[in-house]
Design a protein around this motif. Structure first.
Motif, PDB file in Angstrom:
ATOM      1  N   LEU A 147     -62.185  -0.411  -1.826  1.00 52.21           N
ATOM      2  CA  LEU A 147     -62.482  -0.832  -0.459  1.00 52.21           C
ATOM      3  C   LEU A 147     -62.656   0.362   0.460  1.00 52.21           C
ATOM      4  CD1 LEU A 147     -62.867  -3.240   1.442  1.00 52.21           C
ATOM      5  CD2 LEU A 147     -60.399  -3.213   1.871  1.00 52.21           C
ATOM      6  N   SER A 148     -61.906   1.418   0.205  1.00 54.98           N
ATOM      7  CA  SER A 148     -62.039   2.615   1.048  1.00 54.98           C
ATOM      8  C   SER A 148     -63.450   3.189   0.948  1.00 54.98           C
ATOM      9  CB  SER A 148     -61.003   3.676   0.654  1.00 54.98           C
ATOM     10  OG  SER A 148     -61.210   4.113  -0.681  1.00 54.98           O
TER      11      SER A 148
ATOM     12  N   GLY B 296     -66.155   3.486   3.815  1.00 54.65           N
ATOM     13  CA  GLY B 296     -66.339   4.874   4.219  1.00 54.65           C
ATOM     14  C   GLY B 296     -65.072   5.495   4.771  1.00 54.65           C
ATOM     15  N   VAL B 297     -63.912   5.081   4.235  1.00 51.24           N
ATOM     16  CA  VAL B 297     -62.616   5.594   4.696  1.00 51.24           C
ATOM     17  C   VAL B 297     -62.073   6.578   3.664  1.00 51.24           C
ATOM     18  CG1 VAL B 297     -60.247   5.004   5.307  1.00 51.24           C
ATOM     19  CG2 VAL B 297     -62.121   3.463   5.934  1.00 51.24           C
TER      20      VAL B 297
ATOM     21  N   ILE C 168     -54.466   4.156   8.546  1.00 54.92           N
ATOM     22  CA  ILE C 168     -55.577   4.921   9.118  1.00 54.92           C
ATOM     23  C   ILE C 168     -56.223   4.122  10.242  1.00 54.92           C
ATOM     24  CG2 ILE C 168     -57.806   6.001   8.623  1.00 54.92           C
ATOM     25  CD1 ILE C 168     -56.847   6.197   5.666  1.00 54.92           C
ATOM     26  N   ASP C 169     -56.329   4.731  11.392  1.00 57.29           N
ATOM     27  CA  ASP C 169     -56.988   4.092  12.537  1.00 57.29           C
ATOM     28  C   ASP C 169     -58.472   4.431  12.523  1.00 57.29           C
ATOM     29  OD1 ASP C 169     -54.760   2.820  13.722  1.00 57.29           O
ATOM     30  OD2 ASP C 169     -54.084   4.732  14.539  1.00 57.29           O
TER      31      ASP C 169
ATOM     32  N   PHE D  40     -56.684   0.625   8.542  1.00 57.82           N
ATOM     33  CA  PHE D  40     -56.832   0.577   7.090  1.00 57.82           C
ATOM     34  C   PHE D  40     -55.548   1.030   6.414  1.00 57.82           C
ATOM     35  CE2 PHE D  40     -57.870   2.297   2.957  1.00 57.82           C
ATOM     36  CZ  PHE D  40     -58.773   1.392   2.433  1.00 57.82           C
ATOM     37  N   LEU D  41     -55.152   0.297   5.363  1.00 57.94           N
ATOM     38  CA  LEU D  41     -53.954   0.646   4.600  1.00 57.94           C
ATOM     39  C   LEU D  41     -54.256   0.497   3.117  1.00 57.94           C
ATOM     40  CD1 LEU D  41     -50.872   1.328   4.809  1.00 57.94           C
ATOM     41  CD2 LEU D  41     -50.461  -1.134   4.675  1.00 57.94           C
ATOM     42  N   ALA D  42     -53.968   1.523   2.328  1.00 55.94           N
ATOM     43  CA  ALA D  42     -54.189   1.490   0.885  1.00 55.94           C
ATOM     44  C   ALA D  42     -52.854   1.335   0.172  1.00 55.94           C
ATOM     45  CB  ALA D  42     -54.899   2.762   0.419  1.00 55.94           C
ATOM     46  N   ILE D  43     -52.786   0.392  -0.764  1.00 54.38           N
ATOM     47  CA  ILE D  43     -51.556   0.151  -1.511  1.00 54.38           C
ATOM     48  C   ILE D  43     -51.363   1.191  -2.609  1.00 54.38           C
ATOM     49  CG2 ILE D  43     -50.279  -1.506  -2.917  1.00 54.38           C
ATOM     50  CD1 ILE D  43     -50.602  -2.300   0.009  1.00 54.38           C
ATOM     51  N   GLY D  44     -52.432   1.557  -3.298  1.00 53.41           N
ATOM     52  CA  GLY D  44     -52.333   2.560  -4.354  1.00 53.41           C
ATOM     53  C   GLY D  44     -52.101   1.957  -5.715  1.00 53.41           C
ATOM     54  N   ARG D  45     -51.802   2.802  -6.670  1.00 53.15           N
ATOM     55  CA  ARG D  45     -51.663   2.370  -8.057  1.00 53.15           C
ATOM     56  C   ARG D  45     -50.362   1.607  -8.280  1.00 53.15           C
ATOM     57  NH1 ARG D  45     -55.539   4.184 -11.104  1.00 53.15           N
ATOM     58  NH2 ARG D  45     -56.782   5.970 -10.434  1.00 53.15           N
TER      59      ARG D  45
END
Length: 252
Positions: free
Chosen positions: A47-48, A52-53, A94-95, A101-106
Motif C-alpha cells: 500500500l505504501s 507513494g509513501v 506518517i502525515d 499512514f501507518l504500516a504494520i510490518g512483517r
C-alpha cells in the motif's frame, strides 16, 4: 472507533492493494473535512508503494523494541515501557497531505507474545478512533487483521477476479470473519473483468455483489511505473467502477 473502518481482503494478486489505495484517494477527494487513516497490514508493504509513501518504521519495529526492553535486567517499569510504546506508535504514523499512514510490518517471529500483540492492537484502535475513515489493506486472509490490527471493522470489502478460485477464497474469508464476529457489512468487488460476457457466468453463491470493475490499462501502466495511484484520473475505469461499488456498499 472511527465512523468507518474498511478492510480489503482477498486472494493474492486480485488488486486489493490498488483498490485500497484508490479508496483512500476517493475519500480524500470527497471528504475534505474528514480525517483519513490508511493502514498497510500486508507484510509486503504494497500500500505504501501504491500511495507513494516512504516507510521507515513499522508497528513491528516498535513491537521488537518492546520485547527487547522487556528482556533487559535493568528494564524500565512495565508502565513506562507501555507509555513509550504508545508514544512510538504515534510517532511512526506518517502525515501525508490529505491523510495519515501507518504500516504494520512483517509478522512476528518465533515466540508467543500474545499480550504484547493485544496491547499494540489496543493502541492502534485508540489511534484509529481519532479518524473518520480507516482503510486497511490486509493480507490474503483476514485473521491477521483481527489479531494484529483491529478486532472489528464496519465494512469488509472482498476483492476477487472472476475466477472460481478467487471467489471461493473470498467466501472463505467472509466465513472466517463472520465466525470472528469481525464485521458489520460485507460484499465483494469483482475486479479486472476482461469482457462483459463473463459477468453473467460468475457464481457468487451467497456473496453480496458491490460491483464489477473492468480491466484498466491506465492503472496497469501506473503499476508498472511504480507511481502513486493518486495520479490515476478520476474518470478512469477503475476509479469510476470503485466509486460505484463503494456507493452501493454505503461507504461513500
Amino acid at each position: 472507533m472511527a465512523n468507518k473502518v474498511i478492510a480489503f481482503a482477498g486472494k493474492g494478486g486480485v488488486g486489493k492493494t490498488s483498490l485500497s489505495a484508490l479508496t483512500v484517494k476517493l475519500l480524500c477527494s470527497k471528504f475534505k473535512d474528514k480525517k483519513i487513516l490508511a493502514i498497510d497490514a500486508d507484510p509486503a508493504v504494497g500500500l505504501s508503494t501504491a500511495l507513494g509513501v516512504e516507510v521507515t518504521h513499522t508497528v513491528n519495529d516498535v513491537r521488537l523494541n518492546f520485547i527487547d526492553e522487556l528482556k533487559k535486567p535493568d528494564r524500565l517499569s512495565t508502565m513506562e515501557i507501555l507509555n513509550e510504546a504508545h508514544f512510538e506508535l504515534s510517532d511512526i504514523m506518517i502525515d501525508c497531505k490529505d491523510y495519515a499512514f501507518l504500516a504494520i510490518g512483517r509478522p512476528e517471529g518465533a515466540g508467543c507474545y500474545c499480550s504484547i500483540n493485544s496491547f499494540l492492537k489496543d493502541i492502534i484502535s485508540e489511534i484509529a478512533s481519532n479518524f473518520d475513515y480507516v482503510v486497511i489493506d490486509g493480507e490474503a486472509g483476514i485473521e491477521q487483521v483481527n489479531r494484529r490490527v483491529m478486532q472489528t471493522v464496519t465494512d469488509l470489502v472482498l476483492v476477487s477476479d472472476g475466477s472460481a478460485k478467487g471467489i471461493n477464497v473470498a467466501r472463505t474469508i467472509q466465513d472466517v470473519a463472520k465466525n470472528l464476529q469481525m464485521y458489520n457489512n460485507s460484499g465483494i468487488i469483482i475486479n479486472r473483468v476482461k469482457e462483459d460476457k463473463f459477468k453473467d457466468l460468475i457464481n457468487l453463491d451467497g456473496l453480496s455483489l458491490y460491483g464489477f470493475i473492468d480491466e484498466d490499462p491506465n492503472l496497469q501502466l501506473l503499476d508498472i511505473q511504480g507511481k502513486s495511484l493518486f495520479e490515476l484520473e478520476d474518470n478512469s475505469i477503475t476509479v469510476k467502477g470503485l466509486e460505484t461499488a463503494l456507493k452501493k456498499a454505503g461507504i461513500i
